[in-house]
Design a protein around this motif. Structure first.
Motif, PDB file in Angstrom:
ATOM      1  N   LEU A  83       7.229  67.437  38.663  1.00  0.00           N
ATOM      2  CA  LEU A  83       6.115  67.546  37.731  1.00  0.00           C
ATOM      3  C   LEU A  83       5.075  68.555  38.212  1.00  0.00           C
ATOM      4  O   LEU A  83       4.566  69.365  37.433  1.00  0.00           O
ATOM      5  CB  LEU A  83       5.462  66.171  37.545  1.00  0.00           C
ATOM      6  N   LEU A  84       4.746  68.510  39.491  1.00  0.00           N
ATOM      7  CA  LEU A  84       3.747  69.425  40.019  1.00  0.00           C
ATOM      8  C   LEU A  84       4.219  70.870  39.934  1.00  0.00           C
ATOM      9  O   LEU A  84       3.481  71.768  39.503  1.00  0.00           O
ATOM     10  CB  LEU A  84       3.433  69.050  41.468  1.00  0.00           C
ATOM     11  N   LEU A  85       5.464  71.114  40.328  1.00  0.00           N
ATOM     12  CA  LEU A  85       6.020  72.462  40.239  1.00  0.00           C
ATOM     13  C   LEU A  85       6.118  72.905  38.784  1.00  0.00           C
ATOM     14  O   LEU A  85       5.882  74.079  38.460  1.00  0.00           O
ATOM     15  CB  LEU A  85       7.395  72.505  40.905  1.00  0.00           C
ATOM     16  N   GLY A  86       6.445  71.984  37.890  1.00  0.00           N
ATOM     17  CA  GLY A  86       6.544  72.326  36.474  1.00  0.00           C
ATOM     18  C   GLY A  86       5.221  72.782  35.899  1.00  0.00           C
ATOM     19  O   GLY A  86       5.157  73.771  35.153  1.00  0.00           O
ATOM     20  N   GLY A  87       4.135  72.087  36.242  1.00  0.00           N
ATOM     21  CA  GLY A  87       2.836  72.501  35.737  1.00  0.00           C
ATOM     22  C   GLY A  87       2.391  73.839  36.294  1.00  0.00           C
ATOM     23  O   GLY A  87       1.856  74.690  35.566  1.00  0.00           O
ATOM     24  N   ARG A  88       2.623  74.075  37.575  1.00  0.00           N
ATOM     25  CA  ARG A  88       2.194  75.324  38.193  1.00  0.00           C
ATOM     26  C   ARG A  88       3.027  76.504  37.716  1.00  0.00           C
ATOM     27  O   ARG A  88       2.509  77.625  37.564  1.00  0.00           O
ATOM     28  CB  ARG A  88       2.285  75.201  39.718  1.00  0.00           C
ATOM     29  N   ALA A 225       6.810  69.901  48.729  1.00  0.00           N
ATOM     30  CA  ALA A 225       6.309  68.968  47.711  1.00  0.00           C
ATOM     31  C   ALA A 225       7.464  68.298  46.985  1.00  0.00           C
ATOM     32  O   ALA A 225       7.464  67.076  46.762  1.00  0.00           O
ATOM     33  CB  ALA A 225       5.408  69.699  46.717  1.00  0.00           C
ATOM     34  N   THR A 226       8.474  69.086  46.599  1.00  0.00           N
ATOM     35  CA  THR A 226       9.607  68.524  45.866  1.00  0.00           C
ATOM     36  C   THR A 226      10.397  67.547  46.726  1.00  0.00           C
ATOM     37  O   THR A 226      10.738  66.439  46.291  1.00  0.00           O
ATOM     38  CB  THR A 226      10.530  69.659  45.379  1.00  0.00           C
ATOM     39  N   VAL A 227      10.676  67.942  47.978  1.00  0.00           N
ATOM     40  CA  VAL A 227      11.423  67.058  48.874  1.00  0.00           C
ATOM     41  C   VAL A 227      10.615  65.806  49.190  1.00  0.00           C
ATOM     42  O   VAL A 227      11.141  64.678  49.187  1.00  0.00           O
ATOM     43  CB  VAL A 227      11.801  67.807  50.168  1.00  0.00           C
ATOM     44  N   GLY A 228       9.327  65.968  49.460  1.00  0.00           N
ATOM     45  CA  GLY A 228       8.487  64.822  49.795  1.00  0.00           C
ATOM     46  C   GLY A 228       8.384  63.819  48.663  1.00  0.00           C
ATOM     47  O   GLY A 228       8.582  62.607  48.863  1.00  0.00           O
ATOM     48  N   LEU A 229       8.081  64.307  47.453  1.00  0.00           N
ATOM     49  CA  LEU A 229       7.986  63.400  46.307  1.00  0.00           C
ATOM     50  C   LEU A 229       9.342  62.775  45.981  1.00  0.00           C
ATOM     51  O   LEU A 229       9.424  61.594  45.630  1.00  0.00           O
ATOM     52  CB  LEU A 229       7.451  64.161  45.093  1.00  0.00           C
ATOM     53  N   GLY A 230      10.406  63.576  46.107  1.00  0.00           N
ATOM     54  CA  GLY A 230      11.731  63.034  45.833  1.00  0.00           C
ATOM     55  C   GLY A 230      12.120  61.927  46.786  1.00  0.00           C
ATOM     56  O   GLY A 230      12.629  60.875  46.370  1.00  0.00           O
ATOM     57  N   LEU A 231      11.900  62.127  48.080  1.00  0.00           N
ATOM     58  CA  LEU A 231      12.216  61.084  49.067  1.00  0.00           C
ATOM     59  C   LEU A 231      11.346  59.850  48.856  1.00  0.00           C
ATOM     60  O   LEU A 231      11.818  58.712  49.007  1.00  0.00           O
ATOM     61  CB  LEU A 231      12.019  61.630  50.478  1.00  0.00           C
ATOM     62  N   SER A 410      -4.923  75.145  34.092  1.00  0.00           N
ATOM     63  CA  SER A 410      -4.652  73.938  33.305  1.00  0.00           C
ATOM     64  C   SER A 410      -3.282  73.348  33.620  1.00  0.00           C
ATOM     65  O   SER A 410      -3.104  72.132  33.611  1.00  0.00           O
ATOM     66  CB  SER A 410      -4.763  74.249  31.804  1.00  0.00           C
ATOM     67  N   GLY A 411      -2.303  74.197  33.901  1.00  0.00           N
ATOM     68  CA  GLY A 411      -0.993  73.683  34.270  1.00  0.00           C
ATOM     69  C   GLY A 411      -1.028  72.937  35.593  1.00  0.00           C
ATOM     70  O   GLY A 411      -0.355  71.928  35.778  1.00  0.00           O
ATOM     71  N   LEU A 412      -1.834  73.435  36.525  1.00  0.00           N
ATOM     72  CA  LEU A 412      -1.961  72.789  37.824  1.00  0.00           C
ATOM     73  C   LEU A 412      -2.522  71.374  37.682  1.00  0.00           C
ATOM     74  O   LEU A 412      -1.920  70.408  38.180  1.00  0.00           O
ATOM     75  CB  LEU A 412      -2.869  73.630  38.722  1.00  0.00           C
ATOM     76  N   VAL A 413      -3.669  71.233  37.021  1.00  0.00           N
ATOM     77  CA  VAL A 413      -4.285  69.905  36.913  1.00  0.00           C
ATOM     78  C   VAL A 413      -3.449  68.984  36.024  1.00  0.00           C
ATOM     79  O   VAL A 413      -3.422  67.763  36.233  1.00  0.00           O
ATOM     80  CB  VAL A 413      -5.729  70.007  36.394  1.00  0.00           C
ATOM     81  N   SER A 414      -2.746  69.539  35.045  1.00  0.00           N
ATOM     82  CA  SER A 414      -1.864  68.723  34.220  1.00  0.00           C
ATOM     83  C   SER A 414      -0.695  68.184  35.036  1.00  0.00           C
ATOM     84  O   SER A 414      -0.312  67.024  34.896  1.00  0.00           O
ATOM     85  CB  SER A 414      -1.342  69.544  33.035  1.00  0.00           C
ATOM     86  N   GLY A 415      -0.126  69.037  35.887  1.00  0.00           N
ATOM     87  CA  GLY A 415       0.969  68.588  36.734  1.00  0.00           C
ATOM     88  C   GLY A 415       0.550  67.501  37.700  1.00  0.00           C
ATOM     89  O   GLY A 415       1.260  66.518  37.899  1.00  0.00           O
TER      90      GLY A 415
END
Length: 566
Positions: A83-88, A225-231, A410-415
């Protein structure tokens, strides 16, 4: 020389916007909102519609007892991690471009899921679905922020967008029951194909292309971020099955926390960070993210526990259990609609504090369920109270989370906002499922199964009430009545005050009567300026006129007149 002989270097003409132009703009905004809300509904619905079909999928496709959980976990894992990467990515590559690409990938993955003939094929499809859904949802919310001006228009848009959260969760259970019982489990996936494909085709026509930043990715930050959130999501998802103290739970959680700590260190030193740490320095946004995490825990836990109670204790079929959430859905949507208008007058703090308190009361009421409770007094009325509280909270919490930044962020804070809900939901669901399972297992020997299950569910409802009640002091201490911007980071104060009705006045600024209503200004070369430029041009013209008047009234020097006026 008379006054009429002045040479105008630039011709400034005032054009009042025609009613046709205003009508077309309004229709375009409505079309964009309908499209974005539909995508949000599809994504949220997809997280629950599959749950009802799990027993049938296990029997038809050949999943093992432990393997069937990956149909849900595979989606949740990539969804929460990206989600975070998607918004950014939307900020850097163009939100509409990422939005359309994500919808196309979601349609393709849904088609593969519906055609799946093996467990591996279906799990891969669900992983791709979760990844594309993360990019689609994050960019959809950032498009709401960038498309609709701050004030009443954005409040209504966020209200509709937030209402889709409750509608999708409840409608997924009902629609899943209908599809499994009367059509085929494959259509819980096929249903997404025409919706996602149509949205991808309509997006370029209905959604304007917002500005985009430089396509510079923070690859180390994105990876950690992706690995951390995924784990973290992976470890929490297995807590209910394996327990909190096993290596299968603690290992991924600790590794995920270590990766996230590394991510924070990298972001603090990066020149182009994936998530600038200034996002959390504003206490209003930080408080909103905490509240959204608690909301996610309450919402996910409520639907999970209530569905299990209705089916395992009261003996409801999947279709009947889904229909039982219709009153909750209607109330939640109505509550969000009312609040989207009310927040203009009250601000965010009282609504969030009151809404979360009401939701806590409803969850405490649910903790009084017994194996002999009736649907109306035991389940429906408490669920309605919870729906009122959550509906009151989602809109102002979302506004607080995404306000106070320029369009480019806006993409950052949305993510971050959506990640807070998803991670909060995963943590809350893991805690509540473990509480329910542990309480049931520790009942006295010989306790009838319905009573043992009810004891676990009601204890989990009590814990859920405590979790959502924590949002009340957070709202009262951290949230401002009207959010303000962090100007040192270039935030746009025009986006911060939800009570300004779309004006550009910063929060708390003294009101000043405008010189004129916003107009369209056209220069001599045909260039069209915006309404604010029109105000500045008008001020300049008035200043020039005043100077001319003063020049005319100024006493002339007593020199002989040598030339006649023409």
């Amino acid at each position: 020389m008379s006054a009429t002989t002045d040479k105008p270097m630039t011709r400034v003409g005032v054009q009042q916007p025609s009613s046709a132009a205003g009508t077309g703009r309004g229709a375009s905004m409505i079309g964009a909102l309908v499209l974005l809300a539909t995508v949000q509904l599809m994504v949220v619905l997809d997280t629950t519609i599959v749950n009802v079909a799990l027993p049938t999928i296990q029997a038809k496709v050949g999943f093992s007892t432990s393997g069937i959980a990956w149909v849900v976990n595979g989606y949740a894992l990539t969804f929460g991690a990206l989600l975070l990467l998607g918004g950014r990515s939307g900020d850097m590559l163009g939100r509409r471009n990422v939005f359309v690409a994500a919808l196309g990938a979601f349609a393709l993955a849904s088609a593969i899921g519906g055609l799946a003939s093996s467990p591996t094929m279906l799990i891969v499809a669900r992983v791709v679905q979760g990844a594309s859904a993360a990019f689609a949802q994050a960019t959809a919310l950032s498009l709401i922020v960038s498309t609709f001006p701050a004030g009443a228009a954005r409040n209504r848009a966020v209200g509709v967008f937030a209402a889709m959260e409750g509608l999708g969760a409840a409608a997924g259970l009902l629609l899943g029951g209908l599809i499994v019982e009367y059509i085929s489990w494959r259509w819980v996936f096929f249903l997404n194909v025409p919706v996602a494909a149509s949205a991808a085709l309509l997006a370029p026509r209905l959604i304007p292309a917002p500005t985009r930043g430089r396509a510079v990715f923070d690859l180390p930050g994105a990876a950690t971020a992706t690995v951390g959130l995924g784990l973290l999501v992976f470890g929490l998802s297995g807590a209910a099955d394996h327990g909190w103290t096993t290596a299968l739970t603690l290992g991924p959680i600790l590794a995920g926390l270590l990766a996230l700590a590394t991510f924070v260190g990298l972001e603090a030193r990066s020149k182009q960070p994936l998530m600038p740490l200034w996002v959390f320095r504003d206490r209003n946004r930080g408080g909103a993210y905490l509240i959204q995490a608690l909301l996610g825990a309450a919402l996910f836990g409520m639907f999970f526990l209530s569905t299990l109670f209705l089916q395992h204790v009261l003996g409801y079929s999947p279709l009947k259990a889904g229909a039982a959430f219709i009153p909750l859905t209607v109330v939640m949507i109505a509550s969000a609609g009312v609040v989207s208008k009310l927040v203009v007058h009250t601000g965010v703090r009282p609504l969030i504090a009151t809404g979360t308190a009401i939701a806590a009361i409803g969850l405490l009421w649910l903790s009084n369920l017994t194996p002999h409770s009736s649907y109306i007094s035991g389940a429906m009325l408490p669920l309605i109270v919870v729906g009122i509280g959550l509906g009151m909270t989602f809109v102002p919490a979302t506004l607080s989370a995404v306000s106070g930044v320029k369009e480019e962020h806006s993409g950052l804070v949305s993510g971050v906002s959506l990640t807070a809900i998803q991670i909060g939901g995963a943590i809350g669901l893991a805690i509540l499922a473990t509480v329910a399972a542990t309480t049931t297992a520790h009942q006295a020997p010989g306790t009838p199964l319905p009573q043992a299950l009810t004891a676990g569910y009601t204890r989990a409802f009590e814990v859920s009430a405590i979790i959502i009640a924590l949002a009340v002091p957070i709202a009262l201490t951290l949230l401002r009545l009207r959010p303000t911007a962090e100007k040192e980071h270039g935030d746009d104060s025009s986006l911060t005050d939800v009570r300004q009705h779309g004006t550009n006045a910063p929060a708390g600024a003294p009101s000043e009567p405008p010189l004129m209503t916003p107009v369209t200004v056209t220069s001599a070369n045909g260039r069209t300026l915006d309404g604010q430029a029109g105000v500045h041009a008008t001020r300049q013209r008035q200043t020039t006129s005043t100077n001319k008047e003063q020049l005319i009234r100024r006493p002339r020097p007593s020199t002989p007149q040598t030339h006649a006026s023409r």
